[in-house]
Design an enzyme around this catalytic site. Structure first.
Site, mmCIF file in Angstrom:
data_model
loop_
_atom_site.group_PDB
_atom_site.id
_atom_site.type_symbol
_atom_site.label_atom_id
_atom_site.label_comp_id
_atom_site.label_asym_id
_atom_site.label_seq_id
_atom_site.Cartn_x
_atom_site.Cartn_y
_atom_site.Cartn_z
ATOM 1 N N ALA A 140 0.856 -1.184 0.000
ATOM 2 C CA ALA A 140 0.000 0.000 0.000
ATOM 3 C C ALA A 140 0.892 1.234 0.000
ATOM 4 C CB ALA A 140 -0.886 0.003 1.245
ATOM 5 N N LYS A 141 0.555 2.208 -0.843
ATOM 6 C CA LYS A 141 1.300 3.474 -0.818
ATOM 7 C C LYS A 141 0.571 4.377 0.177
ATOM 8 C CE LYS A 141 3.271 6.868 -4.023
ATOM 9 N NZ LYS A 141 4.624 6.950 -3.504
#
Ligand code: PMP
Length: 303
Positions: A157-158
């Site tokens: 996940a960014k």
């Protein structure tokens, strides 16, 4: 508008509206401000050789953004196509030819405790600003901070919270006179830099840490692996020991903002070779300006 807001052009998109940049606001009681609940993307628009504006790998960025939200149980209900269209509309509204684009999903009002519930407002914003690339080489160190691990937070996940780790890595490097630092994962294997993926070249083989090395699966990384394979290189994704950095022939990093940058020094080790990085820089420029017909599927035209 003051200078800070001027750079964002005419509009920032926020929750269905195009607002003047200094009018796109959130409450001090936003969940994201208190608990870092946000996921984002860094995307880039380029001007092609015949003067059109393209966004590089827009669909893949939209998919990664939506997946990042999913990994945090954030109830984001726009589709890939809707996200793409909003990003295109924001670039168009600002009339930038080349720019960096920042889509961000963040939680704001309605929280009671830290847990993410349906009562908390989910916001979506897109801003863009001009970005002048620079082709400078990098001098880096090894970071004293380990990269976060997937047993702690989802590293695919960014998420904005991951960037506290990146900020510590980058700030320590800068304070010590380096451009950035290579972070190891918690098992001591090479992971990534504060905002870029790392590649080493040894005896003509290109090696990069695999997805279980606490890296973000960079879209530039994915693109570079494909380009190199198409050029006939062997590219290996695997665990990379710290020792391999010292004896590498060539090292470079990849990322949306930095594109492809050579590392010429890691602590006291010096790297003279630049064959692979130079090949990639030339190829990448031709690809994003639509001069290379083999990769047109990566370009989304802003029309
Ligand atoms: N790792 C981290 C931690 C990053 O912030 C970035 C920049 N998004 C990258 C790698 C490179 O990813 P991309 O090529 O998709 O920009």
């Amino acid at each position: 508008m003051n200078d800070f807001f001027n750079k964002f052009g005419n509009y920032i998109y926020l929750n269905g509206e195009m607002l003047k940049p200094d009018k796109a606001k959130t409450s001090v009681m936003s969940h994201a401000l208190h608990y870092a609940t946000g996921v984002f993307e860094g995307v880039r628009a380029y001007k092609t050789k015949d003067g059109q504006v393209i966004i590089f790998r827009l669909e893949d960025h939209a998919i990664r953004l939506i997946n990042s939200a999913k990994l945090y149980n954030i109830n984001f209900d726009l589709s890939v196509n809707e996200v793409k269209q909003i990003i295109i509309d924001t670039v168009k509204a600002n009339e930038f030819e080349e720019c960096y684009i920042r889509p961000l999903i963040f939680l704001s009002e309605g929280f009671n405790t830290i847990s993410i519930t349906d009562k908390i407002k989910v916001n979506f914003m897109v801003a863009c600003w001009p970005l002048n690339g620079n082709d400078s080489d990098m001098k880096v160190s090894f970071s004293s901070y380990a990269r976060l691990h997937s047993s702690q937070v989802p590293m695919q996940a960014k998420a904005i919270s991951n960037y506290m780790n990146s900020i510590l890595i980058r700030t320590e490097a800068k304070n010590n006179g380096y451009d950035d630092s290579i972070a190891l994962d918690i098992n001591g294997y090479v992971s990534e830099l504060s905002t870029s993926n790392i590649f080493i070249v040894k005896d003509g083989v290109v090696i990069t840490p695999d997805l279980s090395s606490s890296i973000l699966n960079g879209l530039t990384r994915i693109s570079v692996i494909k380009i190199l394979k198409d050029e006939g290189y062997t590219v290996v994704e695997r665990k990379v020991a710290r020792d391999e950095i010292a004896i590498a022939d060539e090292i470079f990093v990849t990322g949306t903002a930095c594109e492809i940058k050579r590392i010429v020094q890691v602590d006291n080790f010096i790297y003279q070779k630049d064959d692979v990085a130079n090949l990639l820089k030339n190829k990448f420029r031709k690809i994003v300006t639509a001069e290379d017909e083999n990769y047109l599927e990566w370009l989304e035209y802003v029309v």
